[in-house]
Motif scaffolding. Structure first.
Motif, mmCIF file in Angstrom:
data_model
loop_
_atom_site.group_PDB
_atom_site.id
_atom_site.type_symbol
_atom_site.label_atom_id
_atom_site.label_comp_id
_atom_site.label_asym_id
_atom_site.label_seq_id
_atom_site.Cartn_x
_atom_site.Cartn_y
_atom_site.Cartn_z
ATOM 1 N N THR A 295 0.846 -1.189 0.000
ATOM 2 C CA THR A 295 0.000 0.000 0.000
ATOM 3 C C THR A 295 0.880 1.237 0.000
ATOM 4 O O THR A 295 1.816 1.344 0.802
ATOM 5 C CB THR A 295 -0.917 0.020 1.231
ATOM 6 N N TYR A 296 0.564 2.153 -0.903
ATOM 7 C CA TYR A 296 1.249 3.452 -0.948
ATOM 8 C C TYR A 296 0.194 4.538 -0.836
ATOM 9 O O TYR A 296 -0.833 4.491 -1.537
ATOM 10 C CB TYR A 296 2.020 3.624 -2.248
ATOM 11 N N SER A 297 0.431 5.517 0.022
ATOM 12 C CA SER A 297 -0.507 6.622 0.187
ATOM 13 C C SER A 297 0.262 7.925 0.326
ATOM 14 O O SER A 297 1.349 7.966 0.917
ATOM 15 C CB SER A 297 -1.401 6.407 1.419
ATOM 16 N N PHE A 298 -0.325 8.982 -0.240
ATOM 17 C CA PHE A 298 0.263 10.325 -0.187
ATOM 18 C C PHE A 298 -0.868 11.321 -0.023
ATOM 19 O O PHE A 298 -1.869 11.276 -0.759
ATOM 20 C CB PHE A 298 1.052 10.618 -1.463
ATOM 21 N N ASP A 299 -0.739 12.216 0.940
ATOM 22 C CA ASP A 299 -1.800 13.167 1.248
ATOM 23 C C ASP A 299 -1.174 14.492 1.670
ATOM 24 O O ASP A 299 -0.568 14.579 2.743
ATOM 25 C CB ASP A 299 -2.698 12.621 2.363
ATOM 26 N N ASN A 300 -1.292 15.514 0.827
ATOM 27 C CA ASN A 300 -0.789 16.838 1.184
ATOM 28 C C ASN A 300 -1.897 17.890 1.166
ATOM 29 O O ASN A 300 -1.649 19.072 0.956
ATOM 30 C CB ASN A 300 0.338 17.264 0.243
ATOM 31 N N ARG A 301 -3.151 17.443 1.379
ATOM 32 C CA ARG A 301 -4.266 18.384 1.437
ATOM 33 C C ARG A 301 -4.181 19.224 2.706
ATOM 34 O O ARG A 301 -3.742 18.745 3.754
ATOM 35 C CB ARG A 301 -5.594 17.637 1.403
ATOM 36 N N ASN A 302 -4.637 20.457 2.610
ATOM 37 C CA ASN A 302 -4.628 21.325 3.791
ATOM 38 C C ASN A 302 -5.731 20.969 4.770
ATOM 39 O O ASN A 302 -5.683 21.363 5.930
ATOM 40 C CB ASN A 302 -4.764 22.796 3.381
ATOM 41 N N ASP A 303 -6.737 20.210 4.324
ATOM 42 C CA ASP A 303 -7.811 19.759 5.209
ATOM 43 C C ASP A 303 -8.371 18.459 4.643
ATOM 44 O O ASP A 303 -8.696 18.377 3.462
ATOM 45 C CB ASP A 303 -8.915 20.815 5.311
ATOM 46 N N ARG A 304 -8.463 17.441 5.503
ATOM 47 C CA ARG A 304 -8.935 16.136 5.040
ATOM 48 C C ARG A 304 -10.427 16.155 4.696
ATOM 49 O O ARG A 304 -10.896 15.326 3.924
ATOM 50 C CB ARG A 304 -8.697 15.075 6.109
ATOM 51 N N ILE A 305 -11.207 17.071 5.279
ATOM 52 C CA ILE A 305 -12.653 17.054 5.111
ATOM 53 C C ILE A 305 -13.093 18.029 4.031
ATOM 54 O O ILE A 305 -13.791 17.662 3.093
ATOM 55 C CB ILE A 305 -13.337 17.367 6.455
ATOM 56 N N THR A 306 -12.690 19.292 4.152
ATOM 57 C CA THR A 306 -13.062 20.313 3.163
ATOM 58 C C THR A 306 -11.800 21.005 2.679
ATOM 59 O O THR A 306 -11.572 22.184 2.963
ATOM 60 C CB THR A 306 -14.039 21.329 3.773
ATOM 61 N N GLY A 307 -10.950 20.280 1.974
ATOM 62 C CA GLY A 307 -9.697 20.843 1.499
ATOM 63 C C GLY A 307 -9.910 21.802 0.340
ATOM 64 O O GLY A 307 -10.847 21.668 -0.447
ATOM 65 N N THR A 308 -9.015 22.771 0.236
ATOM 66 C CA THR A 308 -9.050 23.746 -0.866
ATOM 67 C C THR A 308 -7.817 23.654 -1.753
ATOM 68 O O THR A 308 -7.785 24.290 -2.798
ATOM 69 C CB THR A 308 -9.175 25.178 -0.309
ATOM 70 N N ARG A 309 -6.810 22.914 -1.343
ATOM 71 C CA ARG A 309 -5.629 22.704 -2.180
ATOM 72 C C ARG A 309 -4.987 21.381 -1.784
ATOM 73 O O ARG A 309 -5.242 20.831 -0.723
ATOM 74 C CB ARG A 309 -4.640 23.862 -2.028
ATOM 75 N N GLY A 310 -4.125 20.895 -2.683
ATOM 76 C CA GLY A 310 -3.459 19.622 -2.434
ATOM 77 C C GLY A 310 -4.233 18.465 -3.047
ATOM 78 O O GLY A 310 -5.315 18.622 -3.628
ATOM 79 N N PHE A 311 -3.675 17.275 -2.929
ATOM 80 C CA PHE A 311 -4.334 16.087 -3.460
ATOM 81 C C PHE A 311 -3.990 14.888 -2.588
ATOM 82 O O PHE A 311 -3.061 14.914 -1.771
ATOM 83 C CB PHE A 311 -3.916 15.832 -4.919
ATOM 84 N N TYR A 312 -4.762 13.833 -2.779
ATOM 85 C CA TYR A 312 -4.602 12.587 -2.030
ATOM 86 C C TYR A 312 -4.630 11.437 -3.022
ATOM 87 O O TYR A 312 -5.483 11.392 -3.923
ATOM 88 C CB TYR A 312 -5.720 12.429 -1.005
ATOM 89 N N THR A 313 -3.703 10.511 -2.861
ATOM 90 C CA THR A 313 -3.672 9.326 -3.713
ATOM 91 C C THR A 313 -3.326 8.102 -2.877
ATOM 92 O O THR A 313 -2.559 8.199 -1.913
ATOM 93 C CB THR A 313 -2.657 9.494 -4.865
ATOM 94 N N LYS A 314 -3.903 6.983 -3.238
ATOM 95 C CA LYS A 314 -3.665 5.730 -2.533
ATOM 96 C C LYS A 314 -3.660 4.599 -3.547
ATOM 97 O O LYS A 314 -4.551 4.509 -4.397
ATOM 98 C CB LYS A 314 -4.739 5.480 -1.472
ATOM 99 N N LEU A 315 -2.655 3.748 -3.457
ATOM 100 C CA LEU A 315 -2.517 2.604 -4.351
ATOM 101 C C LEU A 315 -2.396 1.354 -3.502
ATOM 102 O O LEU A 315 -1.563 1.281 -2.601
ATOM 103 C CB LEU A 315 -1.286 2.772 -5.242
ATOM 104 N N PHE A 316 -3.240 0.380 -3.787
ATOM 105 C CA PHE A 316 -3.254 -0.883 -3.042
ATOM 106 C C PHE A 316 -3.124 -2.036 -4.017
ATOM 107 O O PHE A 316 -3.846 -2.106 -5.024
ATOM 108 C CB PHE A 316 -4.548 -1.001 -2.240
ATOM 109 N N GLN A 317 -2.195 -2.949 -3.731
ATOM 110 C CA GLN A 317 -1.996 -4.142 -4.545
ATOM 111 C C GLN A 317 -1.899 -5.348 -3.620
ATOM 112 O O GLN A 317 -1.220 -5.290 -2.580
ATOM 113 C CB GLN A 317 -0.728 -4.023 -5.394
ATOM 114 N N GLU A 318 -2.541 -6.448 -4.024
ATOM 115 C CA GLU A 318 -2.562 -7.644 -3.186
ATOM 116 C C GLU A 318 -2.450 -8.874 -4.078
ATOM 117 O O GLU A 318 -3.111 -8.964 -5.122
ATOM 118 C CB GLU A 318 -3.857 -7.697 -2.370
ATOM 119 N N PHE A 319 -1.612 -9.792 -3.641
ATOM 120 C CA PHE A 319 -1.469 -11.079 -4.322
ATOM 121 C C PHE A 319 -1.835 -12.169 -3.333
ATOM 122 O O PHE A 319 -1.223 -12.297 -2.267
ATOM 123 C CB PHE A 319 -0.053 -11.277 -4.839
ATOM 124 N N ALA A 320 -2.862 -12.964 -3.662
ATOM 125 C CA ALA A 320 -3.310 -14.071 -2.830
ATOM 126 C C ALA A 320 -3.081 -15.368 -3.590
ATOM 127 O O ALA A 320 -3.355 -15.449 -4.790
ATOM 128 C CB ALA A 320 -4.782 -13.919 -2.465
#
Length: 819
Positions: A295-320
């Motif tokens: 799992t890779y995650s990156f979050d530079n938003r100024n507010d998690r709920i009502t942000g006005t700038r920045g972005f959030y990305t999350k990548l999940f990979q699983e091998f079963a």
């Protein structure tokens, strides 16, 4: 200030304090006092700033002066191991193996090392406070420029317990969290939590984590977990999980977080409802999974709920596939970006997608599939309402995407309020992967036919959650998708004149109510009586035998016109050939509905009272429209999962023979006491109930007579009514007998009247008592207690506000002398 120094300023007559200065001093005196206070504050602030600048200049001029670290001391540690402190500090002051003198060599490097050590100690999350001092070294073996770094710390408590309630994501829960911090003196943390909820009924999670690098950016964690989820709202089942997990986590979300984990889970799908579909019943049972994930995650938003700038990305990979029943590769990504386009106006864009590719020839397992729909993915759609379905059950899918566009703005003239207006547009689709097609075709099919919804609402920022109240409507929804909105009962069509098998045309809205282009005929394949929708078969929306899902478009009932056939119109002036045109029913009438007791349904005839185009020879005639003939049901070939025909036709129940004679009476059902006595007493069994245990038992209907009979039948209602009135008459006779026994100078008529009056009062009291009992059963007593508590709490708050009220000093105020 020493005794020989004079104060910065003093008050002298007539500026000295009096018993009531605000009443006797003029306004000019208060202005002069305020001006002097401002001068003193300005002088003190200037002295502080000059001293700070002087110290900064002194340090800047001495940054390259020789200075080294002789030792580092951390004082105030009682539970932390010295070896762990050395593990954190040694890489900072001794970057190489040559000893402490290989570390900082000047003032600048020593200050940086001090700040770095202080930051590491604070991020260890085991100290309340950290303060640093630089002292001259007391060791005579070190050179004069050697110093000691001294850190005063105060350790946090080791034990922590918290209870909380949560509401969100279509679920309410109550949880308890227990944590033991700094377990072995090396910033280890042992945490256990347990929660009870509506969707996730029960869950527990225990974990043990510890840092594995000196910079505290990498942690290792092992744990065990278990939970029980209720899927009855969309899949008619429940899921229970038990498993263990081990992971290594590096970094923070603000700079990029990486997580590598191994998981072994035992899953059980059970508690099926009676309405569970065949697909859910086939998926029920116990399965296991052994998987590794990243799992890779990156979050530079100024507010998690009502942000006005920045972005959030999350990548999940699983091998079963490292063991167990599950064997697949899963990839999922989630992205959010917000931008402020105008003051008080923010545009937010979100996009998610996922892929599940099974390596086994059989379809993927139900617990591993994606679910889509609801307030967190595609609004205005039922939770888990998108994707393949079997009846009322959502089966999940292997490939999905969703996107959302939101426009958030402030309330006019109330920009400081946490309440915002909200407009949204959501789209998405969930499908199963058809392995008979290539991967690109599956992607194209999923993207080309989305479900779309739009709406408006309000957002309330209530840290740490975001509350939304939305009004939305599905704009486009496929037949297999369960949209949230249905037509109210009063607006539903009672008698349907358009049924599967009919041919219709669609009235377009862009052409003044005329039919669709080229008079295209559509076959009705299904109707939805809850939404007044008609599903038609089109060229691009035929049934896909490979996917096993219907792809028919739907339209409102009011847009459909029945096709009556083709007719020849009579010749008009100047015409030489008759035209054959399609005729449609513009107005449909029906006969009086008749109940068919054999088929148990209403039946009526339908006819066209007005046609388009008008048929001159049948202008005032009701043209009968025959109902389409039902096609014979084609049964699929039997499979090993089907019940054999001989088992289906086998007679497993025979009704008990009832004889009209006394000899043929059925044996009586024994009471519980009699049954237990006969079961444990052999003598009693052999004598009285020998026939019962020998096989001559009452039929099953006698045991289930309460369950098989209707408690609200007319006869039982009449019997209960008669019993109530019989009890009233008995009560009246008791009162009359009691009054007539002792007349006390009254006539018998007066005594009977007195008895009737007491009887009516008793009935009123019983009625009031019954209403009170019903009120208590419905929770009225608890509701009243809550209201009383709320009223008392409100009064106490008002009294406390009045008691602590402080009036602001204003001109012309008079304070009573007794105060």
């Amino acid at each position: 200030m020493t005794s020989g120094e004079s104060p910065l300023w003093t008050l002298k007559p007539p500026l000295q304090d009096s018993s009531s200065p605000l009443d006797q001093e003029p306004i000019e005196v208060r202005k002069l006092r305020k001006w002097q206070e401002q001068r003193v504050a300005k002088k003190l602030r200037g002295d502080h700033e000059s001293a700070t600048l002087h110290l900064a200049d002194l340090i800047n001029n001495s940054l390259l002066a020789p200075l080294c670290v002789a030792s580092v001391r951390v004082e105030g540690t009682h539970k932390t191991r010295p070896s762990f402190l050395g593990f954190l500090i040694n890489p900072i002051v001794s970057p190489s193996s040559g000893g402490s003198l290989q570390g900082p060599q000047d003032v600048q490097s020593v200050l940086h090392a001090t700040r770095h050590i202080s930051d590491v100690l604070q991020r260890a999350d085991i100290f309340h406070s950290v303060s640093a001092k630089i002292e001259r070294s007391k060791d005579e073996l070190y050179p004069p420029e050697a110093v000691d770094l001294v850190f005063q710390v105060r350790e946090k408590g080791r034990f922590y317990l918290k209870t909380s309630t949560e509401l969100g994501n279509n679920e309410g829960s109550a949880s308890a969290i227990g944590r033991i911090r700094n377990v072995f003196g090396g910033a280890e943390t042992f945490e256990a939590n347990m929660s009870l909820g509506t969707t996730t009924r029960k869950s527990f999670n225990t974990s043990f984590s510890l840092p594995i690098t000196p910079d505290l950016n990498t942690y290792a964690e092992i744990g065990a977990f278990g939970l029980s989820r209720d899927y009855s709202t969309f899949a008619s089942c429940s899921e229970t999980l038990r498993g263990v997990k081990a992971l290594v986590r590096h970094g923070e979300p603000s700079t990029g977080s990486h997580e590598l984990a191994y998981q072994a889970v035992l899953r059980n799908l059970g508690n099926l409802l009676p309405t569970a579909s065949i697909s859910i019943r086939e998926s029920a049972g116990q399965t296991s999974k052994s998987s590794i994930s990243y799992t890779y995650s990156f979050d530079n938003r100024n507010d998690r709920i009502t942000g006005t700038r920045g972005f959030y990305t999350k990548l999940f990979q699983e091998f079963a596939g490292l063991g167990g029943d599950a064997s697949y590769f899963k990839a999922e990504t989630e992205n959010h970006i917000s931008r402020s386009v105008l003051p008080g106006l923010t545009v937010a864009l979100s996009a998610c997608s996922g892929l599940l590719w099974s390596f086994s020839p059989t379809p993927s397992l139900f617990p591993d599939r994606f679910q889509l729909g609801g307030p967190l993915s595609v609004r205005s759609m039922r939770f888990a309402g998108l994707g393949p379905r079997d009846g009322l059950d959502s089966l999940g899918g292997d490939l999905y995407w969703s996107a959302g566009l939101s426009v958030i703005s402030n309330i006019p003239k109330k920009g400081h309020w946490p309440l915002k207006t909200h407009m949204f547009l959501n789209a998405g689709r969930l499908d199963s992967i058809d392995k008979s097609r290539n991967f690109v075709e599956n992607i194209q099919r999923t993207i080309s036919q989305p479900s779309i919804s739009a709406g408006i609402g309000l957002i309330y920022k209530f840290e740490p959650i975001r509350m939304e109240v939305n009004f939305g409507l599905p704009l486009v929804s496929s037949l297999e998708n369960a949209s949230k909105k249905v037509v109210p009962v009063k607006d539903r069509i009672k008698y349907w004149n358009i049924v599967p098998g009919d041919q219709i045309r669609l009235l377009g809205r862009r052409r003044g109510g005329r039919s669709d282009e080229n008079e295209v005929l559509h076959e009705v394949v299904a109707v939805n009586k809850f939404r007044n929708r008609v599903y038609v078969r089109g060229m691009r929306h035929d049934v896909s035998p490979d996917a096993g899902q219907r792809k028919d478009k739907n339209y409102h009932y009011s847009r459909c016109q029945l096709f009556l056939g083709e007719h020849e119109l009579p010749l008009k002036a100047g015409e030489t050939e008759r035209k054959v045109v399609p005729v449609f029913a513009q107005r449909i009438g029906t006969s009086h509905p008749v109940w068919n007791s054999f088929l148990r349904r209403w039946q009526w005839e339908r006819f066209a009272s007005k046609t388009v185009p008008v048929l001159p020879e049948r202008r005032h005639e009701h043209i009968l429209i025959p109902w389409p003939k039902s096609q014979p049901t084609i049964h699929a070939d039997a499979t090993p999962y089907d019940t054999p025909e001989e088992q289906v036709l086998k007679v497993t129940y025979k009704p008990p023979p009832f004889s009209p004679t006394l000899r043929g009476l059925q044996p009586r059902v024994p009471t519980e006491t009699e049954y237990l006595r006969a079961l444990y007493n052999s003598t009693y069994k052999n004598s009285a109930y020998k026939t019962f245990f020998a096989g001559t038992q009452p039929p099953v209907e006698q045991f289930l007579y309460k369950e098989l009979s209707n408690p609200h039948s007319r006869a039982k209602k009449m019997k209960r009514w008669q019993e109530v009135h019989r009890a009233k008459r008995v009560l009246l006779n008791e009162y009359i007998e009691e009054e007539v026994k002792d007349l006390k100078g009254r006539t018998r008529g007066e005594a009977r009247a007195e008895a009737a009056f007491r009887w009516r009062q008793r009935l009123e009291e019983d009625k009031k008592e019954g209403r009170k009992i019903n009120w208590i059963k419905k929770g009225g007593e608890e509701k009243l207690e809550r209201k009383i508590k709320m009223r008392k709490r409100k009064e106490e708050k008002q009294r406390s506000r009045l008691a602590s009220l402080t009036l602001k000093e204003e001109p012309n105020q008079v304070i009573p002398k007794e105060l």
